[in-house]
Design a protein around this motif. Structure first.
Motif, PDB file in Angstrom:
ATOM      1  N   ALA A  19       0.866  -1.170   0.000  1.00  0.00           N
ATOM      2  CA  ALA A  19       0.000   0.000   0.000  1.00  0.00           C
ATOM      3  C   ALA A  19       0.904   1.221   0.000  1.00  0.00           C
ATOM      4  O   ALA A  19       1.852   1.296   0.775  1.00  0.00           O
ATOM      5  N   GLU A  20       0.621   2.137  -0.898  1.00  0.00           N
ATOM      6  CA  GLU A  20       1.467   3.309  -0.996  1.00  0.00           C
ATOM      7  C   GLU A  20       1.200   4.300   0.124  1.00  0.00           C
ATOM      8  O   GLU A  20       2.121   4.876   0.677  1.00  0.00           O
ATOM      9  N   LYS A  21      -0.066   4.502   0.443  1.00  0.00           N
ATOM     10  CA  LYS A  21      -0.408   5.460   1.489  1.00  0.00           C
ATOM     11  C   LYS A  21      -1.249   4.769   2.551  1.00  0.00           C
ATOM     12  O   LYS A  21      -2.291   4.199   2.257  1.00  0.00           O
ATOM     13  N   ILE A  22      -0.767   4.828   3.780  1.00  0.00           N
ATOM     14  CA  ILE A  22      -1.469   4.237   4.909  1.00  0.00           C
ATOM     15  C   ILE A  22      -1.732   5.345   5.920  1.00  0.00           C
ATOM     16  O   ILE A  22      -0.868   6.185   6.163  1.00  0.00           O
ATOM     17  N   SER A  23      -2.904   5.337   6.492  1.00  0.00           N
ATOM     18  CA  SER A  23      -3.258   6.326   7.501  1.00  0.00           C
ATOM     19  C   SER A  23      -3.883   5.606   8.686  1.00  0.00           C
ATOM     20  O   SER A  23      -4.346   4.475   8.557  1.00  0.00           O
ATOM     21  N   THR A  24      -3.871   6.261   9.839  1.00  0.00           N
ATOM     22  CA  THR A  24      -4.485   5.669  11.025  1.00  0.00           C
ATOM     23  C   THR A  24      -5.478   6.654  11.642  1.00  0.00           C
ATOM     24  O   THR A  24      -5.326   7.869  11.501  1.00  0.00           O
ATOM     25  N   ILE A  25      -6.484   6.101  12.295  1.00  0.00           N
ATOM     26  CA  ILE A  25      -7.424   6.912  13.060  1.00  0.00           C
ATOM     27  C   ILE A  25      -7.621   6.244  14.414  1.00  0.00           C
ATOM     28  O   ILE A  25      -7.427   5.040  14.562  1.00  0.00           O
ATOM     29  N   LYS A  26      -7.992   7.038  15.366  1.00  0.00           N
ATOM     30  CA  LYS A  26      -8.321   6.504  16.688  1.00  0.00           C
ATOM     31  C   LYS A  26      -9.841   6.609  16.826  1.00  0.00           C
ATOM     32  O   LYS A  26     -10.377   7.629  17.244  1.00  0.00           O
ATOM     33  N   LEU A  27     -10.512   5.532  16.454  1.00  0.00           N
ATOM     34  CA  LEU A  27     -11.970   5.511  16.393  1.00  0.00           C
ATOM     35  C   LEU A  27     -12.604   5.792  17.748  1.00  0.00           C
ATOM     36  O   LEU A  27     -13.569   6.555  17.842  1.00  0.00           O
ATOM     37  N   SER A  28     -12.080   5.205  18.804  1.00  0.00           N
ATOM     38  CA  SER A  28     -12.660   5.422  20.133  1.00  0.00           C
ATOM     39  C   SER A  28     -12.581   6.901  20.530  1.00  0.00           C
ATOM     40  O   SER A  28     -13.510   7.440  21.128  1.00  0.00           O
ATOM     41  N   TYR A  29     -11.486   7.560  20.175  1.00  0.00           N
ATOM     42  CA  TYR A  29     -11.333   8.988  20.483  1.00  0.00           C
ATOM     43  C   TYR A  29     -12.378   9.806  19.723  1.00  0.00           C
ATOM     44  O   TYR A  29     -12.993  10.723  20.277  1.00  0.00           O
ATOM     45  N   LEU A  30     -12.583   9.476  18.444  1.00  0.00           N
ATOM     46  CA  LEU A  30     -13.560  10.198  17.634  1.00  0.00           C
ATOM     47  C   LEU A  30     -14.974  10.043  18.191  1.00  0.00           C
ATOM     48  O   LEU A  30     -15.739  11.003  18.237  1.00  0.00           O
ATOM     49  N   ILE A  31     -15.306   8.831  18.612  1.00  0.00           N
ATOM     50  CA  ILE A  31     -16.647   8.593  19.156  1.00  0.00           C
ATOM     51  C   ILE A  31     -16.825   9.328  20.473  1.00  0.00           C
ATOM     52  O   ILE A  31     -17.808  10.035  20.676  1.00  0.00           O
ATOM     53  N   GLU A  32     -15.859   9.164  21.373  1.00  0.00           N
ATOM     54  CA  GLU A  32     -15.980   9.760  22.706  1.00  0.00           C
ATOM     55  C   GLU A  32     -15.968  11.276  22.680  1.00  0.00           C
ATOM     56  O   GLU A  32     -16.521  11.924  23.571  1.00  0.00           O
ATOM     57  N   ASN A  33     -15.353  11.878  21.670  1.00  0.00           N
ATOM     58  CA  ASN A  33     -15.275  13.333  21.585  1.00  0.00           C
ATOM     59  C   ASN A  33     -16.255  13.924  20.582  1.00  0.00           C
ATOM     60  O   ASN A  33     -16.175  15.113  20.280  1.00  0.00           O
ATOM     61  N   SER A  34     -17.144  13.123  20.093  1.00  0.00           N
ATOM     62  CA  SER A  34     -18.177  13.608  19.188  1.00  0.00           C
ATOM     63  C   SER A  34     -19.191  14.432  19.973  1.00  0.00           C
ATOM     64  O   SER A  34     -19.704  14.006  21.007  1.00  0.00           O
ATOM     65  N   VAL A  35     -19.488  15.623  19.473  1.00  0.00           N
ATOM     66  CA  VAL A  35     -20.448  16.507  20.145  1.00  0.00           C
ATOM     67  C   VAL A  35     -21.820  15.835  20.208  1.00  0.00           C
ATOM     68  O   VAL A  35     -22.484  15.856  21.248  1.00  0.00           O
ATOM     69  N   ASN A 113     -26.865   4.447  18.665  1.00  0.00           N
ATOM     70  CA  ASN A 113     -26.222   5.732  18.440  1.00  0.00           C
ATOM     71  C   ASN A 113     -24.740   5.586  18.126  1.00  0.00           C
ATOM     72  O   ASN A 113     -24.206   6.349  17.314  1.00  0.00           O
ATOM     73  N   GLN A 114     -24.067   4.618  18.711  1.00  0.00           N
ATOM     74  CA  GLN A 114     -22.670   4.377  18.338  1.00  0.00           C
ATOM     75  C   GLN A 114     -22.574   3.937  16.878  1.00  0.00           C
ATOM     76  O   GLN A 114     -21.676   4.366  16.163  1.00  0.00           O
ATOM     77  N   LYS A 115     -23.507   3.103  16.452  1.00  0.00           N
ATOM     78  CA  LYS A 115     -23.504   2.654  15.059  1.00  0.00           C
ATOM     79  C   LYS A 115     -23.726   3.831  14.115  1.00  0.00           C
ATOM     80  O   LYS A 115     -23.049   3.941  13.080  1.00  0.00           O
ATOM     81  N   LYS A 116     -24.643   4.729  14.460  1.00  0.00           N
ATOM     82  CA  LYS A 116     -24.874   5.909  13.616  1.00  0.00           C
ATOM     83  C   LYS A 116     -23.613   6.753  13.509  1.00  0.00           C
ATOM     84  O   LYS A 116     -23.254   7.219  12.421  1.00  0.00           O
ATOM     85  N   ILE A 117     -22.933   6.941  14.619  1.00  0.00           N
ATOM     86  CA  ILE A 117     -21.716   7.751  14.610  1.00  0.00           C
ATOM     87  C   ILE A 117     -20.617   7.057  13.810  1.00  0.00           C
ATOM     88  O   ILE A 117     -19.919   7.693  13.013  1.00  0.00           O
ATOM     89  N   ILE A 118     -20.467   5.752  13.983  1.00  0.00           N
ATOM     90  CA  ILE A 118     -19.452   5.012  13.217  1.00  0.00           C
ATOM     91  C   ILE A 118     -19.758   5.086  11.722  1.00  0.00           C
ATOM     92  O   ILE A 118     -18.837   5.250  10.904  1.00  0.00           O
ATOM     93  N   ASP A 119     -21.029   4.995  11.349  1.00  0.00           N
ATOM     94  CA  ASP A 119     -21.396   5.114   9.936  1.00  0.00           C
ATOM     95  C   ASP A 119     -21.022   6.491   9.383  1.00  0.00           C
ATOM     96  O   ASP A 119     -20.514   6.604   8.259  1.00  0.00           O
ATOM     97  N   GLU A 120     -21.275   7.533  10.160  1.00  0.00           N
ATOM     98  CA  GLU A 120     -20.907   8.889   9.736  1.00  0.00           C
ATOM     99  C   GLU A 120     -19.391   9.031   9.630  1.00  0.00           C
ATOM    100  O   GLU A 120     -18.880   9.623   8.669  1.00  0.00           O
ATOM    101  N   ILE A 121     -18.670   8.503  10.611  1.00  0.00           N
ATOM    102  CA  ILE A 121     -17.208   8.550  10.572  1.00  0.00           C
ATOM    103  C   ILE A 121     -16.696   7.799   9.344  1.00  0.00           C
ATOM    104  O   ILE A 121     -15.785   8.255   8.652  1.00  0.00           O
ATOM    105  N   PHE A 122     -17.308   6.653   9.054  1.00  0.00           N
ATOM    106  CA  PHE A 122     -16.902   5.864   7.890  1.00  0.00           C
ATOM    107  C   PHE A 122     -17.042   6.684   6.608  1.00  0.00           C
ATOM    108  O   PHE A 122     -16.136   6.698   5.772  1.00  0.00           O
TER     109      PHE A 122
END
Length: 149
Positions: A19-35, A113-122
């Motif tokens: 893979a030429e470009k690899i990126s990482t995300i911290k999914l738990s951080y995104l969920i927990e800090n979602s307004v 609600n976690q599933k909705k947020i994960i879908d939006e993040i996706f």
């Protein structure tokens, strides 16, 4: 000789995987800090406290009934006493059903609600990865999204 032949086939006939470009995300951080998620948790806490207060009232009523039944044991006949115990046990069963519904309500709402947020993040991560030509996005413990390549 077999080892050499296997090594030759493996090295020269297999397609390179990279893979030429690899990126990482911290999914738990995104969920927990979602307004939105924080607002949901606050609203859920208010509902939870209201339901919990009602359950505590029911529990106190059941405790009072249990004490009343125990105190009336000497005055009542066995049939009357057993009848009161039977009624009390049915009320305890209803109380347990309320607790189960309460727990199911909380778990279901959190999961939905976690599933909705994960879908939006996706969707957001997908758009970002397409725009930046990122081949692979990893989260804390597994891959999150990969390009079609």
């Amino acid at each position: 000789m077999k080892t050499f032949g296997f090594f030759f086939i493996l090295c020269f006939l297999s397609n390179p995987i990279y893979a030429e470009k690899i990126s990482t995300i911290k999914l738990s951080y995104l969920i927990e800090n979602s307004v939105e998620y924080q607002l949901f948790i606050e609203e859920l806490e208010l509902r939870k406290q209201f339901l919990f207060n009602n359950l505590q009232k029911d529990e106190k009523i059941l405790e009072a009934k249990k004490i009343e039944i125990d105190e009336s044991k000497l005055v009542l006949s066995d049939k009357e006493y057993n009848n009161l115990i039977s009624i009390y046990n049915k009320e305890v069963k209803l109380y347990q059903d309320k607790i189960d519904k309460f727990n199911f309500f909380l778990e279901k709402n959190i999961n939905i609600n976690q599933k909705k947020i994960i879908d939006e993040i996706f969707l957001l991560v997908k758009d970002i990865s397409i725009n930046n030509k990122i081949d692979l996005v990893l989260n804390e413990d597994q891959y999150f999204i990969a390009s079609e390549n």
